[in-house]
Motif scaffolding. Structure first.
Motif, PDB file in Angstrom:
ATOM      1  N   ALA A 177     -27.797   2.538   0.841  1.00 41.36           N
ATOM      2  CA  ALA A 177     -27.849   1.660   2.016  1.00 41.36           C
ATOM      3  C   ALA A 177     -27.903   2.477   3.298  1.00 41.36           C
ATOM      4  CB  ALA A 177     -26.642   0.726   2.030  1.00 41.36           C
ATOM      5  N   GLY A 178     -27.090   3.533   3.379  1.00 40.73           N
ATOM      6  CA  GLY A 178     -27.103   4.382   4.563  1.00 40.73           C
ATOM      7  C   GLY A 178     -28.435   5.068   4.758  1.00 40.73           C
ATOM      8  N   TRP A 179     -29.037   5.505   3.660  1.00 38.67           N
ATOM      9  CA  TRP A 179     -30.331   6.170   3.746  1.00 38.67           C
ATOM     10  C   TRP A 179     -31.417   5.193   4.184  1.00 38.67           C
ATOM     11  CZ3 TRP A 179     -32.371  10.297   4.993  1.00 38.67           C
ATOM     12  CH2 TRP A 179     -33.619  10.736   4.541  1.00 38.67           C
ATOM     13  N   MET A 180     -31.381   3.961   3.683  1.00 37.10           N
ATOM     14  CA  MET A 180     -32.369   2.965   4.094  1.00 37.10           C
ATOM     15  C   MET A 180     -32.195   2.577   5.558  1.00 37.10           C
ATOM     16  SD  MET A 180     -32.860   0.458   0.793  1.00 37.10           S
ATOM     17  CE  MET A 180     -34.272  -0.335   1.585  1.00 37.10           C
ATOM     18  N   VAL A 181     -30.960   2.471   6.018  1.00 39.39           N
ATOM     19  CA  VAL A 181     -30.716   2.216   7.435  1.00 39.39           C
ATOM     20  C   VAL A 181     -31.297   3.357   8.276  1.00 39.39           C
ATOM     21  CG1 VAL A 181     -28.913   2.129   9.210  1.00 39.39           C
ATOM     22  CG2 VAL A 181     -28.711   0.734   7.147  1.00 39.39           C
ATOM     23  N   SER A 182     -31.099   4.575   7.802  1.00 41.87           N
ATOM     24  CA  SER A 182     -31.636   5.739   8.494  1.00 41.87           C
ATOM     25  C   SER A 182     -33.156   5.709   8.557  1.00 41.87           C
ATOM     26  CB  SER A 182     -31.161   7.020   7.809  1.00 41.87           C
ATOM     27  OG  SER A 182     -31.815   8.153   8.331  1.00 41.87           O
ATOM     28  N   LEU A 183     -33.795   5.310   7.451  1.00 51.00           N
ATOM     29  CA  LEU A 183     -35.252   5.217   7.425  1.00 51.00           C
ATOM     30  C   LEU A 183     -35.752   4.181   8.435  1.00 51.00           C
ATOM     31  CD1 LEU A 183     -35.882   5.333   3.568  1.00 51.00           C
ATOM     32  CD2 LEU A 183     -36.242   7.176   5.206  1.00 51.00           C
ATOM     33  N   CYS A 184     -35.053   3.048   8.510  1.00 46.30           N
ATOM     34  CA  CYS A 184     -35.420   2.020   9.496  1.00 46.30           C
ATOM     35  C   CYS A 184     -35.309   2.558  10.917  1.00 46.30           C
ATOM     36  CB  CYS A 184     -34.526   0.795   9.330  1.00 46.30           C
ATOM     37  SG  CYS A 184     -34.808  -0.165   7.832  1.00 46.30           S
ATOM     38  N   LEU A 185     -34.223   3.251  11.202  1.00 42.38           N
ATOM     39  CA  LEU A 185     -34.019   3.803  12.544  1.00 42.38           C
ATOM     40  C   LEU A 185     -35.044   4.889  12.859  1.00 42.38           C
ATOM     41  CD1 LEU A 185     -30.121   4.008  12.596  1.00 42.38           C
ATOM     42  CD2 LEU A 185     -31.571   2.340  13.769  1.00 42.38           C
ATOM     43  N   HIS A 186     -35.411   5.667  11.847  1.00 40.45           N
ATOM     44  CA  HIS A 186     -36.429   6.707  12.014  1.00 40.45           C
ATOM     45  C   HIS A 186     -37.754   6.090  12.466  1.00 40.45           C
ATOM     46  CE1 HIS A 186     -38.477  10.541  10.739  1.00 40.45           C
ATOM     47  NE2 HIS A 186     -39.505   9.699  10.651  1.00 40.45           N
ATOM     48  N   GLU A 187     -38.183   5.037  11.756  1.00 36.95           N
ATOM     49  CA  GLU A 187     -39.453   4.398  12.098  1.00 36.95           C
ATOM     50  C   GLU A 187     -39.350   3.634  13.419  1.00 36.95           C
ATOM     51  OE1 GLU A 187     -41.834   5.359  10.510  1.00 36.95           O
ATOM     52  OE2 GLU A 187     -40.957   6.062   8.648  1.00 36.95           O
ATOM     53  N   TYR A 188     -38.189   3.052  13.673  1.00 31.56           N
ATOM     54  CA  TYR A 188     -37.985   2.348  14.940  1.00 31.56           C
ATOM     55  C   TYR A 188     -38.131   3.309  16.117  1.00 31.56           C
ATOM     56  CZ  TYR A 188     -35.581  -0.103  18.721  1.00 31.56           C
ATOM     57  OH  TYR A 188     -35.262  -0.682  19.930  1.00 31.56           O
ATOM     58  N   ALA A 189     -37.617   4.523  15.957  1.00 33.75           N
ATOM     59  CA  ALA A 189     -37.699   5.505  17.031  1.00 33.75           C
ATOM     60  C   ALA A 189     -39.151   5.848  17.346  1.00 33.75           C
ATOM     61  CB  ALA A 189     -36.928   6.773  16.657  1.00 33.75           C
ATOM     62  N   HIS A 190     -39.968   5.997  16.300  1.00 33.10           N
ATOM     63  CA  HIS A 190     -41.393   6.231  16.531  1.00 33.10           C
ATOM     64  C   HIS A 190     -42.009   5.072  17.324  1.00 33.10           C
ATOM     65  CE1 HIS A 190     -41.774   9.825  14.178  1.00 33.10           C
ATOM     66  NE2 HIS A 190     -41.496   9.251  13.019  1.00 33.10           N
ATOM     67  N   ALA A 191     -41.720   3.845  16.858  1.00 30.66           N
ATOM     68  CA  ALA A 191     -42.329   2.669  17.468  1.00 30.66           C
ATOM     69  C   ALA A 191     -41.851   2.466  18.903  1.00 30.66           C
ATOM     70  CB  ALA A 191     -42.023   1.431  16.630  1.00 30.66           C
ATOM     71  N   ARG A 192     -40.556   2.655  19.121  1.00 33.86           N
ATOM     72  CA  ARG A 192     -40.017   2.425  20.469  1.00 33.86           C
ATOM     73  C   ARG A 192     -40.577   3.441  21.457  1.00 33.86           C
ATOM     74  NH1 ARG A 192     -37.095  -2.013  22.483  1.00 33.86           N
ATOM     75  NH2 ARG A 192     -36.642  -1.426  24.627  1.00 33.86           N
ATOM     76  N   THR A 193     -40.708   4.682  21.029  1.00 36.19           N
ATOM     77  CA  THR A 193     -41.277   5.709  21.900  1.00 36.19           C
ATOM     78  C   THR A 193     -42.739   5.415  22.173  1.00 36.19           C
ATOM     79  OG1 THR A 193     -39.784   7.291  20.840  1.00 36.19           O
ATOM     80  CG2 THR A 193     -41.492   8.193  22.254  1.00 36.19           C
TER      81      THR A 193
END
Length: 271
Positions: free
Chosen positions: A51-67
């Protein structure tokens, strides 16, 4: 469409997805169970790390998109990339299935690229580089936030100790789980910063390369992640890489045994 509907649509584009809330709930619940010694501790560690790793993956992709959004690509909202919903990403296989398989097979943290950025909307090479760098930066920050409390001993529960191979260890199972999860974040950071096509490290330098070089390298981008994983199966390269990861963990005050034992407990099916 009325004028009043426009702001509401933008709000929907950026509202956190129920899927992400479920992932957070699983993370919090399994983390509490591991810390309190409730239920099967090894299965709890498995759920917590996944679960922690999947949350991290979501945040990783979110950071790309937000930037990218701030860089000029206003389409990322309509594509659902700002909702933290993994089902909205362009390639679930690369973004979630393969990274989780990598964790299960070799304990290696390697996010895959999944958000489709319309690069022609973004002006300036620096902005393109920052978009690629945003994901690994999230992993680095996550690693620090996870490992510093572990190294400081803030998460140890004197009433609940981890058990491995029949031996009771004088350390909390949650600390071992976080040691393993923090190692995944560090490995994701280092691997993603490699200047290999398909990884964020190459995305950082790509805008600064000659046009002919970029065109020549482009066909190899889909295979970059698989090539790195294949290289890491080579014993010498694997040893060198993990020594680098453990060296960073040492700087953060966390012994490599936390990660190694956390990985062993994570594999509950190997009892």
């Amino acid at each position: 469409m009325t004028f009043a509907a426009t702001p509401r649509s933008r709000s929907e584009d950026r509202r956190i997805s129920p899927v992400f809330w479920v992932l957070l709930a699983v993370l919090a619940t399994s983390g509490w169970a591991v810390y309190a010694g409730y239920g099967n501790p090894r299965f709890g560690i498995f759920l917590f790390v996944v679960a922690g790793w999947m949350v991290s993956l979501c945040l990783h992709e979110y950071a790309h998109a937000r930037t990218a959004l701030h860089g000029g690509d206003l389409t990322v909202g309509a594509k659902g990339y700002l909702t933290l919903n993994p089902l909205k990403y362009t390639n679930a296989l690369l973004s979630f299935v393969l990274p989780i398989i990598f964790v299960l097979l070799g304990g290696i943290g390697l996010p895959g690229g999944a958000v489709w950025i319309e690069r022609h909307r973004i002006q300036g090479r620096l902005k393109h580089s920052l978009i690629s760098a945003a994901g690994p930066l999230v992993n680095l920050v996550g690693a620090v936030l996870i490992l510093v409390p572990v190294g400081a001993g803030w998460l140890d529960n004197p009433k609940v100790h981890a058990v491995w191979n029949g031996y009771e260890l004088q350390v909390s199972p949650l600390a071992l789980a976080l040691g393993f999860l923090g190692m995944l974040e560090l490995s994701a950071t280092l691997l993603n910063l490699l200047p290999i096509p398909g990884l964020d490290g190459y995305g950082i330098i790509e805008p600064w390369l000659p046009y002919k070089t970029r065109r020549a390298v482009e066909p190899f981008a889909p295979y970059g992640m698989l090539a790195v994983f294949a290289l890491l199966w080579q014993p010498e390269i694997n040893h060198w890489f993990f020594e680098a990861v453990y060296g960073v963990m040492d700087l953060l005050g966390v012994d490599r045994l936390y990660s190694q034992l956390g990985h062993e407990l994570f594999m509950f099916w190997k009892d």
